[in-house]
Motif scaffolding. Structure first.
Motif, PDB file in Angstrom:
ATOM      1  N   LEU A   1     -26.817 -89.689 -37.311  1.00 48.79           N
ATOM      2  CA  LEU A   1     -26.395 -88.676 -38.027  1.00 48.79           C
ATOM      3  C   LEU A   1     -27.187 -87.107 -37.740  1.00 48.79           C
ATOM      4  O   LEU A   1     -28.356 -87.493 -37.984  1.00 48.79           O
ATOM      5  CB  LEU A   1     -26.151 -88.810 -39.440  1.00 48.79           C
ATOM      6  N   SER A   2     -26.737 -86.135 -37.243  1.00 45.66           N
ATOM      7  CA  SER A   2     -27.489 -85.213 -36.820  1.00 45.66           C
ATOM      8  C   SER A   2     -26.655 -83.956 -37.057  1.00 45.66           C
ATOM      9  O   SER A   2     -25.579 -83.640 -36.918  1.00 45.66           O
ATOM     10  CB  SER A   2     -28.288 -85.245 -35.652  1.00 45.66           C
ATOM     11  N   THR A   3     -27.682 -82.872 -37.609  1.00 47.66           N
ATOM     12  CA  THR A   3     -27.179 -81.485 -37.965  1.00 47.66           C
ATOM     13  C   THR A   3     -28.272 -80.409 -37.228  1.00 47.66           C
ATOM     14  O   THR A   3     -29.394 -80.358 -37.372  1.00 47.66           O
ATOM     15  CB  THR A   3     -27.117 -81.099 -39.287  1.00 47.66           C
ATOM     16  N   PRO A   4     -27.725 -79.698 -36.280  1.00 48.56           N
ATOM     17  CA  PRO A   4     -28.523 -78.726 -35.587  1.00 48.56           C
ATOM     18  C   PRO A   4     -29.370 -77.982 -36.412  1.00 48.56           C
ATOM     19  O   PRO A   4     -28.820 -77.088 -37.441  1.00 48.56           O
ATOM     20  CB  PRO A   4     -27.531 -78.055 -34.798  1.00 48.56           C
TER      21      PRO A   4
ATOM     22  N   SER B   1     -37.095 -83.835 -39.776  1.00 51.05           N
ATOM     23  CA  SER B   1     -36.384 -82.447 -39.986  1.00 51.05           C
ATOM     24  C   SER B   1     -36.674 -81.484 -38.858  1.00 51.05           C
ATOM     25  O   SER B   1     -37.033 -80.417 -39.017  1.00 51.05           O
ATOM     26  CB  SER B   1     -37.367 -81.863 -41.255  1.00 51.05           C
ATOM     27  N   GLY B   2     -36.539 -82.166 -37.833  1.00 53.32           N
ATOM     28  CA  GLY B   2     -36.542 -81.462 -36.532  1.00 53.32           C
ATOM     29  C   GLY B   2     -35.355 -80.450 -36.246  1.00 53.32           C
ATOM     30  O   GLY B   2     -34.581 -80.352 -36.960  1.00 53.32           O
ATOM     31  N   CYS B   3     -35.279 -80.120 -34.816  1.00 50.91           N
ATOM     32  CA  CYS B   3     -34.141 -79.381 -34.440  1.00 50.91           C
ATOM     33  C   CYS B   3     -32.835 -79.811 -34.290  1.00 50.91           C
ATOM     34  O   CYS B   3     -31.877 -79.064 -34.463  1.00 50.91           O
ATOM     35  CB  CYS B   3     -34.515 -78.854 -33.157  1.00 50.91           C
ATOM     36  N   GLY B   4     -32.563 -81.160 -34.499  1.00 47.94           N
ATOM     37  CA  GLY B   4     -31.355 -81.739 -34.695  1.00 47.94           C
ATOM     38  C   GLY B   4     -30.591 -81.914 -33.043  1.00 47.94           C
ATOM     39  O   GLY B   4     -31.254 -81.317 -32.354  1.00 47.94           O
ATOM     40  N   ILE B   5     -29.528 -82.287 -33.164  1.00 45.86           N
ATOM     41  CA  ILE B   5     -28.737 -82.576 -31.808  1.00 45.86           C
ATOM     42  C   ILE B   5     -27.256 -82.029 -31.992  1.00 45.86           C
ATOM     43  O   ILE B   5     -26.523 -82.089 -32.967  1.00 45.86           O
ATOM     44  CB  ILE B   5     -28.564 -84.237 -31.763  1.00 45.86           C
ATOM     45  N   ALA B   6     -27.204 -81.214 -30.953  1.00 41.79           N
ATOM     46  CA  ALA B   6     -25.924 -80.604 -30.566  1.00 41.79           C
ATOM     47  C   ALA B   6     -24.609 -81.583 -30.772  1.00 41.79           C
ATOM     48  O   ALA B   6     -24.893 -82.492 -30.180  1.00 41.79           O
ATOM     49  CB  ALA B   6     -25.665 -79.668 -29.597  1.00 41.79           C
ATOM     50  N   PRO B   7     -23.559 -81.095 -31.523  1.00 40.30           N
ATOM     51  CA  PRO B   7     -22.546 -82.135 -31.593  1.00 40.30           C
ATOM     52  C   PRO B   7     -21.842 -82.512 -30.134  1.00 40.30           C
ATOM     53  O   PRO B   7     -21.553 -83.557 -30.175  1.00 40.30           O
ATOM     54  CB  PRO B   7     -21.314 -81.302 -32.208  1.00 40.30           C
ATOM     55  N   GLU B   8     -22.031 -81.629 -29.097  1.00 43.23           N
ATOM     56  CA  GLU B   8     -21.244 -81.792 -27.760  1.00 43.23           C
ATOM     57  C   GLU B   8     -22.318 -82.881 -26.903  1.00 43.23           C
ATOM     58  O   GLU B   8     -22.247 -83.327 -26.244  1.00 43.23           O
ATOM     59  CB  GLU B   8     -21.166 -80.844 -26.857  1.00 43.23           C
ATOM     60  N   VAL B   9     -23.438 -83.254 -27.417  1.00 46.15           N
ATOM     61  CA  VAL B   9     -24.598 -83.901 -26.684  1.00 46.15           C
ATOM     62  C   VAL B   9     -24.554 -85.289 -27.383  1.00 46.15           C
ATOM     63  O   VAL B   9     -24.801 -86.202 -26.925  1.00 46.15           O
ATOM     64  CB  VAL B   9     -25.925 -83.168 -26.821  1.00 46.15           C
ATOM     65  N   LEU B  10     -24.399 -85.228 -28.888  1.00 42.73           N
ATOM     66  CA  LEU B  10     -24.516 -86.391 -29.614  1.00 42.73           C
ATOM     67  C   LEU B  10     -23.833 -87.619 -28.757  1.00 42.73           C
ATOM     68  O   LEU B  10     -24.401 -88.813 -28.915  1.00 42.73           O
ATOM     69  CB  LEU B  10     -23.939 -86.098 -30.809  1.00 42.73           C
ATOM     70  N   PRO B  11     -22.493 -87.742 -28.312  1.00 39.64           N
ATOM     71  CA  PRO B  11     -21.841 -88.868 -27.994  1.00 39.64           C
ATOM     72  C   PRO B  11     -22.708 -89.250 -26.751  1.00 39.64           C
ATOM     73  O   PRO B  11     -22.376 -90.674 -26.195  1.00 39.64           O
ATOM     74  CB  PRO B  11     -20.473 -88.310 -27.666  1.00 39.64           C
ATOM     75  N   ASN B  12     -23.544 -88.523 -25.981  1.00 47.26           N
ATOM     76  CA  ASN B  12     -23.977 -88.994 -24.685  1.00 47.26           C
ATOM     77  C   ASN B  12     -25.543 -89.592 -24.871  1.00 47.26           C
ATOM     78  O   ASN B  12     -26.321 -89.913 -24.100  1.00 47.26           O
ATOM     79  CB  ASN B  12     -24.079 -87.864 -23.551  1.00 47.26           C
ATOM     80  N   ILE B  13     -26.199 -89.435 -26.187  1.00 46.20           N
ATOM     81  CA  ILE B  13     -27.478 -89.724 -26.482  1.00 46.20           C
ATOM     82  C   ILE B  13     -28.112 -91.307 -25.814  1.00 46.20           C
ATOM     83  O   ILE B  13     -29.373 -91.361 -25.734  1.00 46.20           O
ATOM     84  CB  ILE B  13     -28.077 -89.534 -27.563  1.00 46.20           C
ATOM     85  N   PHE B  14     -27.014 -92.148 -25.737  1.00 50.83           N
ATOM     86  CA  PHE B  14     -27.367 -93.501 -25.348  1.00 50.83           C
ATOM     87  C   PHE B  14     -27.032 -93.613 -24.088  1.00 50.83           C
ATOM     88  O   PHE B  14     -27.097 -95.090 -23.541  1.00 50.83           O
ATOM     89  CB  PHE B  14     -26.553 -94.387 -26.500  1.00 50.83           C
ATOM     90  N   ASP B  15     -26.530 -92.804 -23.224  1.00 49.34           N
ATOM     91  CA  ASP B  15     -26.294 -93.066 -21.931  1.00 49.34           C
ATOM     92  C   ASP B  15     -27.471 -93.116 -21.063  1.00 49.34           C
ATOM     93  O   ASP B  15     -28.343 -92.467 -21.157  1.00 49.34           O
ATOM     94  CB  ASP B  15     -25.298 -91.924 -21.313  1.00 49.34           C
ATOM     95  N   PRO B  16     -27.683 -94.236 -20.087  1.00 49.57           N
ATOM     96  CA  PRO B  16     -28.774 -94.231 -19.303  1.00 49.57           C
ATOM     97  C   PRO B  16     -28.717 -92.985 -18.429  1.00 49.57           C
ATOM     98  O   PRO B  16     -28.061 -92.111 -17.918  1.00 49.57           O
ATOM     99  CB  PRO B  16     -28.194 -95.145 -18.054  1.00 49.57           C
TER     100      PRO B  16
END
Length: 428
Positions: free
Chosen positions: A401-404, A354-369
């Motif tokens: 799946l994340s909602t800011p 139930s944390g702060c969530g991830i911004a939509p523009e950041v979500l595609p990059n979370i698995f990038d080294p």
């Protein structure tokens, strides 16, 4: 090929000589009107000689700058000619007949007064390719700098990983060392409990004698004084509580040590096998207990799932990365739910916070080294990248799946026999 126009009474030899140049050559008079253009100038500018001769150099070739803004004549390098000065290798722009800007390098020298068409000779060359090469070289240097920075980060991360590996080995060794004293302390507590119970029974027998008057008055008074001085009634009750709490503490340490050993899987890093994922989750949760303490309310919703053929130490690391991110996303108070289900031939481990969530523009990059949203020095950007690679190697997948402002749910999907396919060199 357009024919060059000539200065009045220009020698034929001079005209032929200028036409052999690969650079553009222009003659201008005192008012900067073009009086001569060689063949190269006509080709570079796209104008026939008749269109160039008699035209104002500034009005025709420099009406505006490369960015499209107005180009006042007094700001042009040709203004130096008004003061009798020459200039060499000045980079500027000429506008071609097709409306395209031509990057040029210009050299201009005044002529001696009294010569036909006296003014100046202008030599220019096309430097578009050179500028393109310079831009490409600059970009290559910038890319190299970026690569060096990443290599530096990678080097630092490798050093950090080496330190962590050493810490892991040390922790595993400490777990073995701690197990020994914990074992005899636990055994001693059991024996102490038996001894104290025996002593309490003996004391109860004395109390019976005391009540029955079997002891003389002086002895009774002495016993009563001793009981009061040591607070006998409180000690008799508290000793049981102390023993119980000590046993619980020792058991807690034993469980933490066991979880640490299970998590590190010392000596079996490369042993694949049928693994109970609930046991892996519990080991990881025990190791991360300090991260949850006081902030995260932990809920377990374990389903009926079969063992999964996998590499336990790597799957533990996946759970560690996802759970740690979940805990760190909760700033004050929150909830983390760990759920396991079976979907066909895949086990699904869902970790929801139930944390702060991830911004939509950041979500595609979370698995990038090396990608991280944390401040410098507080995140390597490798946790989720390594987790994703590990799950892929097991033939599985990770869904996020994340909602800011509302939290994040991470689903780890592992095929029951994904690891077996990997060992056989096939695709799960």
């Amino acid at each position: 090929m357009s024919q060059a126009c000539s200065l009045p009474a220009a020698p034929t030899f001079l005209t032929c000589l200028l036409d052999t140049l690969t650079e553009g050559a222009l003659g201008i008079d005192g008012q900067h009107l073009i009086t001569y253009a060689n063949r190269a100038a006509c080709c570079l500018l796209g104008y026939p000689a008749q269109a160039l001769c008699g035209a104002s150099l500034h009005s025709l070739l420099q009406p505006r700058r490369a960015d499209g803004s107005a180009y006042p004549p007094e700001q042009s390098p040709f203004a130096w000619l008004e003061r009798g000065g020459a200039f060499c290798f000045i980079e500027d722009v000429f506008w071609q007949a097709n409306g395209q800007a031509l990057d040029v390098e210009i050299t201009a020298n005044p002529l001696r007064p009294g010569e036909p068409g006296a003014g100046a000779v202008v030599i220019f060359r096309d430097i578009a390719e050179r500028k393109s090469n310079q831009a490409a070289l600059l970009k290559a240097f910038q890319d190299l700098d970026t690569l060096n920075e990443r290599l530096e980060q990678a080097h630092g991360q490798l050093l950090q990983n080496e330190k962590l590996a050493s810490v892991g080995q040390l922790a595993a060794g400490m777990a073995h060392e701690i197990n020994n004293p914990i074992g005899f302390v636990s055994s001693n507590l059991g024996s102490l409990d038996k001894h104290i119970q025996a002593l309490l029974r003996l004391i109860e027998h004395y109390e019976v004698l005391e009540r029955d008057g079997a002891l003389a008055a002086p002895q009774l008074e002495s016993l009563a004084l001793l009981k009061r001085s040591i607070d006998y009634d409180y000690l008799r009750e508290d000793v049981q509580d102390l023993l119980q709490e000590s046993r619980q503490g020792v058991e807690r340490v034993r469980r933490i040590v066991k979880s640490l050993k299970d998590f590190s899987r010392e000596g079996v890093e490369y042993q694949w096998g049928e693994i109970d994922l609930h046991h892996c989750l519990e080991s990881t949760l025990d190791v991360l207990a300090r991260e949850f303490d006081g902030r995260c309310e932990l809920h377990r919703e374990y389903g009926d799932i079969p063992p999964v053929f996998c590499l336990a130490s790597e799957i533990n690391q996946v759970f560690m990365s996802v759970l740690l991110n979940a805990a760190q996303s909760i700033q004050t108070q929150g909830r983390i739910t760990v759920r396991t289900t079976l979907e066909g031939e895949r086990v699904v481990i869902s970790i929801e916070d139930s944390g702060c969530g991830i911004a939509p523009e950041v979500l595609p990059n979370i698995f990038d080294p090396f990608f991280t949203t944390r401040p410098v020095g507080q995140g390597s950007g490798l946790g989720l990248s390594v987790a994703y690679g590990t799950v892929q190697r097991h033939g599985g997948d990770i869904e996020v799946l994340s909602t800011p402002g509302a939290g994040t749910r991470v689903r780890i999907l592992l095929p029951l026999r994904g690891g077996a396919a990997h060992l056989q060199g096939g695709k799960p």
